[in-house]
Motif scaffolding. Structure first.
Motif, PDB file in Angstrom:
ATOM      1  N   VAL A  43       0.859  -1.181   0.000  1.00 57.57           N
ATOM      2  CA  VAL A  43       0.000   0.000   0.000  1.00 57.57           C
ATOM      3  C   VAL A  43       0.900   1.236   0.000  1.00 57.57           C
ATOM      4  N   THR A  45       1.129   5.688  -0.225  1.00 55.65           N
ATOM      5  CA  THR A  45       0.448   6.983  -0.116  1.00 55.65           C
ATOM      6  C   THR A  45       1.478   8.049   0.219  1.00 55.65           C
ATOM      7  N   VAL A  65      -3.408   5.785   8.328  1.00 51.04           N
ATOM      8  CA  VAL A  65      -3.214   4.767   7.289  1.00 51.04           C
ATOM      9  C   VAL A  65      -2.471   3.557   7.843  1.00 51.04           C
ATOM     10  N   TRP A  69      -4.442  -0.160   8.033  1.00 52.48           N
ATOM     11  CA  TRP A  69      -4.024  -1.342   7.268  1.00 52.48           C
ATOM     12  C   TRP A  69      -3.455  -2.425   8.167  1.00 52.48           C
ATOM     13  N   ASP A 103      -3.716   4.705  -1.065  1.00 54.49           N
ATOM     14  CA  ASP A 103      -4.702   5.177  -0.099  1.00 54.49           C
ATOM     15  C   ASP A 103      -4.708   6.697  -0.069  1.00 54.49           C
ATOM     16  N   TRP A 222      -9.368   4.381  -0.896  1.00 55.60           N
ATOM     17  CA  TRP A 222      -8.228   3.618  -1.380  1.00 55.60           C
ATOM     18  C   TRP A 222      -8.606   3.106  -2.760  1.00 55.60           C
TER      19      TRP A 222
END
Length: 734
Positions: A43, A45, A65, A69, A103, A222
């Motif tokens: 992931v 960001t 975040v 997650w 995200d 996301w």
């Protein structure tokens, strides 16, 4: 009993969720092999986006975040790696397949063609923030003709462009954007409200800016790359198995907003028999959320006065302490010294070893500066690699000079970090109250000006501020401002200096040298503006233009029948270290159709020795396209002969300083002869620069130098004059 049942139910739910995810990944056409479920999820960001994702004092990622997650991973049993990076890089990473999920993305028409989005999550307001002195700004219509700062790749940027904003200035991340606004690079910027509030408060700018009503409110999502719908469905099922209350608790922890009460007003009326208990519960919730808000505000206050990486005072606290020191000096009739310390070539070190290694260098440098100062003095970090030292109760200027020498010695010692030894010198500018300024801003500005003078004098030294430095600083600022649009305005031009075969006098090629036609100062030499290009990262774009122009010139001269004249081009360190130089060269060769052997890339000896192993890899990539490679300013960079033998180079260029003094200095003569003999033994062509006298020509001819260039034959000239000079020389030879 109830606890046991709850545990069993939770286990069954997790098993069912994992089974559903596995089915989602393994489902497919009957004739195809079923893909295995993912072992991990990447992931990405923006890591400058508090409270959603940012870095703590040690550079570790934290925020909503990370926690969200981590919860998803625990619920699904699938490992998740969260990576923080620049926002545009995060988007490219997902689109290029380097990451699975991005995200913190707002759904826009442009992005809907690139990504598949989750169901909407946290709502986010975006606003315009503007200097209080501007006034009259209420929305997008008021800033269509104003420069507006935006984060590169942000929804704010798209939204403003759609509404006619024509002068957007992009920045890599939110922190850089707020910093630019604080330094008056832009007077207006657009940003998501929680992030803007965080950075404005941290940097002490909250009172300097006003905000408009919300431009828009959008949900944060996301998303995955378009066409990757099965992954989106699998990830969404993971979130469907997480209770809304669990996600709310994560957001409340970081954003400080109130938790939803488990009891609404109707229930309170229904439970009138226990009002005291309910009131106590409500009061507890209020107090808890108040505690969370106070904790976040306390953290913001700390960041507003302290540098997050080093723990040193930041700019607001520095100005406060310096102001107090000046008031104290006025009462005691003493002096205050301000030392502006800038680490030399830190950006190159950061680019070579990575930001994590660079951060460790900064922390160690801060510790060394603290050891150099007294308890009554102040050491502050005001930008990436810039520190300010305030010395109070100064009696003599020679004591300030001694302190500056101590700082230089401390920073010159090797930085040994887990076996990796690097060296990082510093340049220091000094301003002294009352002669060099009576306010914190004036003293820091003048010390900064003196620091640039120290860099011009070769770095690793200190300089006291002098009044004439201000005029040079004003000129430099004008040059830097004009440079930012010079390429688009086509103000750059190449001049060409011929290279001559020492033995025959034939023209063997030309060196392309960059010149700038400044609208106020006229034609400027590279020594005045190239260092500024390198400091501002503009050197990459200008370097690409120089390469493209030189390749086109080779093609045009060949079409005019000027023979196989090679053109050599200087490559900057930043351009050489940037990935994709070989791809750029290959593209230019293909577009122009020239013989690769007619393009020569010149690299300084010091550049090659920064990271020899990486240099060898890059040179090998360039070599396969057939271009020639030469070492410029040879003899000044302390090359290792072992590495020099491994470099796939074609020529050595003797630095002009050795040749100019060869007739009067036995040492320089010996160095020049050694370079010629070294080149001959390695099978390399040797080129002498700066040939200005017949005696120098005879010296080179007598000792077997291959080629030369200098004012004895021709100074660098515009293309038309260089072409005319070459044709006249051909006619006279005939």
């Amino acid at each position: 009993m109830k606890s046991a049942l709850a545990t069993v139910a939770a286990g069954i739910a997790r098993f069912a969720l994992a089974l559903a995810l596995a089915c989602a990944w393994t489902a497919g056409p009957a004739h195809a092999a079923a893909p295995a479920p993912p072992a991990r999820l990447v992931v990405v960001t923006d890591d400058h986006y508090p409270p959603y994702l940012f870095r703590d004092d040690d550079g570790r990622l934290q925020g909503i975040v990370m926690d969200k997650w981590a919860l998803w991973s625990r619920k699904t049993g699938i490992a998740v790696e969260v990576r923080g990076m620049e926002w545009t890089g995060a988007q490219r990473s997902v689109l290029d397949g380097g990451a699975d999920v991005i995200d913190g993305l707002v759904l826009t028409p442009q992005r809907s063609s690139l990504f598949e989005f989750s169901r909407g999550q946290a709502p986010m307001q975006a606003r315009l923030y503007f200097r209080r002195s501007l006034g009259g700004i209420r929305g997008a219509a008021d800033v269509r003709d104003l420069p507006v700062g935006v984060k590169d790749g942000s929804a704010c940027a798209e939204w403003l462009r759609e509404r006619g904003a024509r002068k957007l200035r992009t920045y890599a991340d939110s922190e850089a954007l707020v910093r630019a606004a604080g330094q008056d690079e832009v007077g207006v910027f657009c940003m998501d409200a929680p992030v803007a509030s965080y950075f404005l408060y941290r940097d002490g700018l909250a009172d300097a800016f006003r905000e408009t009503p919300p431009l828009y409110t959008a949900a944060l999502h996301w998303a995955v790359r378009r066409g990757n719908g099965k992954l989106r469905e699998a990830v969404q099922r993971g979130f469907d198995g997480i209770g809304r209350e669990e996600l709310d608790r994560i957001e409340a922890r970081w954003a400080g907003r109130a938790l939803r009460s488990p009891l609404d007003v109707r229930v309170l009326y229904a439970l009138a028999t226990v009002p005291a208990a309910l009131l106590a519960l409500s009061l507890l919730l209020v107090l808890w959320n108040r505690y969370l808000k106070l904790k976040l505000q306390a953290r913001s206050r700390y960041f507003s006065t302290r540098d997050a990486l080093t723990g040193l005072p930041s700019r607001p606290l520095l100005y406060d302490r310096l102001g107090q020191a000046l008031a104290h000096a006025e009462r005691k009739a003493s002096m205050v010294a301000v030392l502006f310390v800038d680490l030399d070539r830190f950006k190159a070190l950061n680019d070579t070893f990575g930001h994590e290694f660079g951060d460790r260098i900064l922390k160690e440098a801060a510790a060394r500066l603290m050891r150099c100062t007294r308890e009554a003095d102040t050491v502050a970090r005001i930008s990436s690699d810039e520190f300010v030292i305030v010395l109070t109760d100064v009696e003599r200027t020679d004591a300030v000079a001694n302190h500056a020498r101590t700082v230089l010695e401390e920073l010159h010692r090797a930085f040994d970090l887990e076996g990796q030894r690097v060296y990082c010198t510093a340049s220091i500018g000094i301003a002294i109250h009352p002669g060099d300024g009576t306010s914190p801003a004036a003293l820091i500005q003048n010390a900064d000006i003196a620091m640039y003078r120290a860099k011009e004098r070769g770095r690793n030294n200190f300089q006291f501020f002098l009044r004439e430095m201000h005029e040079r600083a004003v000129r430099r600022l004008k040059i830097e401002t004009a440079l930012r649009g010079a390429l688009e305005r086509r103000e750059f031009v190449l001049h060409y200096q011929p290279r001559i075969a020492v033995g025959t006098g034939e023209v063997t090629g030309f060196e392309a040298l960059l010149r700038w036609r400044h609208p106020e100062y006229g034609v400027l030499s590279p020594s005045e503006f190239v260092p500024i290009l390198e400091d501002t990262d503009l050197i990459v774009a200008v370097g690409e233009w120089v390469l493209a122009t030189a390749c086109a010139q080779i093609r045009d001269w060949h079409a005019l029948g000027m023979g196989a004249n090679a053109i050599s081009v200087n490559i900057s360190a930043r351009q050489f270290r940037r990935p994709g130089l070989d791809v750029l060269v290959a593209r230019l060769l293909a577009e122009t159709g020239i013989d690769p052997g007619l393009l020569e890339l010149e690299l300084t000896e010091s550049l090659l020795m920064q990271d020899p192993e990486d240099t060898i890899r890059t040179l090998r990539q360039l070599e396969r396209y057939g271009v020639r490679l030469s070492v410029d300013d040879f003899g000044t960079g302390y090359s290792s002969l072992a590495y020099l033998r491994r470099f796939p180079i074609d020529a050595l260029k003797i630095d002009r300083a050795f040749l100019s003094d060869a007739s009067s200095s036995p040492e320089d003569m010996a160095i020049t002869l050694a370079i010629i003999n070294l080149g001959r033994s390695l099978g390399l062509k040797v080129v002498a620069e700066g040939v200005e006298t017949a005696a120098q020509l005879e010296f080179l001819r007598a000792h077997g130098c291959d080629e030369m260039q200098g004012f004895l034959f021709s100074e660098p000239q515009p293309e038309a004059l260089a072409r005319a000079w070459y044709l006249r020389r051909l006619e006279s030879a005939a």
